[in-house]
Write an enzyme that holds these catalytic residues in place. Structure first.
Site, PDB file in Angstrom:
ATOM      1  N   THR A  49       0.800  -1.101   0.023  1.00  0.00           N
ATOM      2  CA  THR A  49       0.252   0.234  -0.215  1.00  0.00           C
ATOM      3  C   THR A  49       0.849   1.245   0.120  1.00  0.00           C
ATOM      4  O   THR A  49       0.484   2.342  -0.718  1.00  0.00           O
ATOM      5  CB  THR A  49      -1.028  -0.014   1.248  1.00  0.00           C
ATOM      6  OG1 THR A  49      -1.764  -1.202   1.167  1.00  0.00           O
ATOM      7  CG2 THR A  49      -1.759   1.227   1.372  1.00  0.00           C
ATOM      8  N   TYR A 112     -13.011  -4.541  -6.427  1.00  0.00           N
ATOM      9  CA  TYR A 112     -13.936  -3.711  -7.186  1.00  0.00           C
ATOM     10  C   TYR A 112     -15.327  -4.115  -7.161  1.00  0.00           C
ATOM     11  O   TYR A 112     -16.317  -3.340  -6.796  1.00  0.00           O
ATOM     12  CB  TYR A 112     -13.685  -3.367  -8.579  1.00  0.00           C
ATOM     13  CG  TYR A 112     -14.508  -2.388  -9.186  1.00  0.00           C
ATOM     14  CD1 TYR A 112     -14.493  -1.097  -9.192  1.00  0.00           C
ATOM     15  CD2 TYR A 112     -15.692  -2.980 -10.140  1.00  0.00           C
ATOM     16  CE1 TYR A 112     -15.139   0.061  -9.734  1.00  0.00           C
ATOM     17  CE2 TYR A 112     -16.583  -2.152 -10.800  1.00  0.00           C
ATOM     18  CZ  TYR A 112     -16.280  -0.711 -10.561  1.00  0.00           C
ATOM     19  OH  TYR A 112     -17.160   0.243 -11.116  1.00  0.00           O
ATOM     20  N   TYR A 142      -3.670 -10.563   2.172  1.00  0.00           N
ATOM     21  CA  TYR A 142      -3.411  -9.249   2.562  1.00  0.00           C
ATOM     22  C   TYR A 142      -4.784  -8.674   2.951  1.00  0.00           C
ATOM     23  O   TYR A 142      -5.722  -8.256   1.933  1.00  0.00           O
ATOM     24  CB  TYR A 142      -2.946  -8.563   1.320  1.00  0.00           C
ATOM     25  CG  TYR A 142      -2.362  -7.133   1.845  1.00  0.00           C
ATOM     26  CD1 TYR A 142      -2.618  -6.575   3.141  1.00  0.00           C
ATOM     27  CD2 TYR A 142      -1.956  -6.353   0.844  1.00  0.00           C
ATOM     28  CE1 TYR A 142      -2.213  -5.237   3.475  1.00  0.00           C
ATOM     29  CE2 TYR A 142      -1.519  -5.074   0.986  1.00  0.00           C
ATOM     30  CZ  TYR A 142      -1.796  -4.274   2.478  1.00  0.00           C
ATOM     31  OH  TYR A 142      -1.396  -3.034   2.675  1.00  0.00           O
ATOM     32  N   LYS A 172      -0.998 -10.726   6.135  1.00  0.00           N
ATOM     33  CA  LYS A 172      -0.893  -9.540   6.739  1.00  0.00           C
ATOM     34  C   LYS A 172      -2.049  -8.834   7.208  1.00  0.00           C
ATOM     35  O   LYS A 172      -2.990  -8.707   6.086  1.00  0.00           O
ATOM     36  CB  LYS A 172      -0.121  -8.341   5.671  1.00  0.00           C
ATOM     37  CG  LYS A 172       0.127  -7.155   6.381  1.00  0.00           C
ATOM     38  CD  LYS A 172       0.672  -5.903   5.330  1.00  0.00           C
ATOM     39  CE  LYS A 172       0.789  -4.717   5.915  1.00  0.00           C
ATOM     40  NZ  LYS A 172       1.241  -3.525   5.179  1.00  0.00           N
ATOM     41  N   ILE A 213       4.804  -6.187   8.951  1.00  0.00           N
ATOM     42  CA  ILE A 213       5.165  -5.543   7.562  1.00  0.00           C
ATOM     43  C   ILE A 213       4.431  -4.205   7.827  1.00  0.00           C
ATOM     44  O   ILE A 213       3.179  -4.132   7.890  1.00  0.00           O
ATOM     45  CB  ILE A 213       4.413  -6.651   6.464  1.00  0.00           C
ATOM     46  CG1 ILE A 213       4.554  -7.893   6.404  1.00  0.00           C
ATOM     47  CG2 ILE A 213       4.475  -5.742   5.227  1.00  0.00           C
ATOM     48  CD1 ILE A 213       3.985  -8.547   5.657  1.00  0.00           C
TER      49      ILE A 213
END
Length: 305
Positions: A49, A112, A142, A172, A213
């Site tokens: 990110t 989306y 993630y 994560k 992370i």
């Protein structure tokens, strides 16, 4: 799944991506920064990110991975972000990471079409795994629902690790919800759970966390690495307190522009302030205050000039 007891916790940085004035990627600065992060004891979660990953094209990501490998950055220190809404692109980027020998991939869910069912998300991950078709693929989920709007549930984790126990090896958790992180740690022993903040290490490590992370690993990688090595000793408490102060300062600002501004100052390269829209570069209205707070905290990135 990895036997966490067999290895030490690690820190990975979602390495910032530098841009030139025309907003093309500055690959030389990127390689240099990644080399510095590794020298400080951090692994590389490139295309995370805080790497502005969803502002990078697939071709740019593959080219940067190849450039890192050519520059001698150890592939076994990298877990690049490979999750993309377009399944063929997610497969292509995952294949590239595996071909280069990366330690794993950090894979966002497609975000989306919402709401996304667990059946649909299972199919997405299964398609990637089956299409890549390599026992060298180690896939880390993630979970960042505040950005994606698509949570990765414990039920989905259970289903994936049952179907692909040697491939789906960790997650994560960037939810910011400690109760969620704690549940993952307790329900899936041996599954590598990485909190997204070093401020949580004191709570997460006793439950078997694999490390962290963290966005702020871009600016305090060595302190985090030292804290992980010092776990269980009095030194850890002092380092954890230091880490929390710095993390708190950055969390109160627009994270990516703030990190880039501090890196720009530390490396003496104003180009690091560039961000791709819709992000906006650090503004003097808060950037000067950020630097003052860090000085008051006696923060030193240790990058040298």
């Amino acid at each position: 799944m990895t036997d966490i007891a067999q290895r030490s916790p690690q820190v990975f940085a979602p390495a910032l991506t530098p841009f030139n004035a025309d907003l093309s990627v500055n690959s030389e600065a990127f390689i240099g920064f990644c080399r510095w992060l590794v020298s400080q004891g951090a692994g590389l979660a490139v295309f995370g990110t805080n790497s502005e990953a969803n502002s990078l094209a697939l071709e740019e990501k593959i080219a940067l991975l190849e450039r890192l490998a050519e520059a001698g950055i150890p592939a076994d220190r990298m877990i690049p972000g490979t999750g993309l809404c377009a399944l063929p692109e997610a497969i292509a980027l995952t294949r590239a990471a595996v071909a280069l020998g990366c330690a794993g991939t950090l894979t966002l869910p497609p975000f989306y079409f919402k709401p996304a069912s667990d059946d649909g998300l299972f199919a997405y991950y299964a398609q990637i795994i089956e299409a890549v078709g390599s026992d060298r693929l180690k896939l880390y989920l993630y979970h960042i629902p505040q950005f994606t709007g698509v949570p990765i549930t414990c039920a989905l984790i259970e289903r994936l690790i049952t179907a692909y126990p040697k491939t789906v090896v960790g997650i994560k958790d960037s939810s910011g919800n400690w109760e969620n992180t704690e549940r993952m740690l307790r329900e899936f022993p041996g599954f590598e759970v990485y909190p997204a903040s070093e401020a949580l290490l004191e709570k997460a490590l006793p439950l078997g966390a694999a490390g962290c992370i963290s966005a702020t690993a871009n600016v305090q990688p060595n302190t985090i690495a030292r804290a992980l090595k010092a776990w269980g000793t009095p030194e850890f408490d002092a380092l954890q307190a230091e880490l929390k102060v710095v993390r708190g300062i950055f969390q109160a600002k627009p994270m990516i522009p703030a990190l880039k501004h501090v890196v720009a100052k530390a490396f003496g390269d104003a180009g690091w302030d560039h961000v791709r829209p819709p992000l906006v570069a650090a503004d003097a209205s808060w950037a000067e205050g950020l630097m003052a707070e860090l000085r008051d905290a006696r923060f030193d990135m240790g990058a040298g000039q």
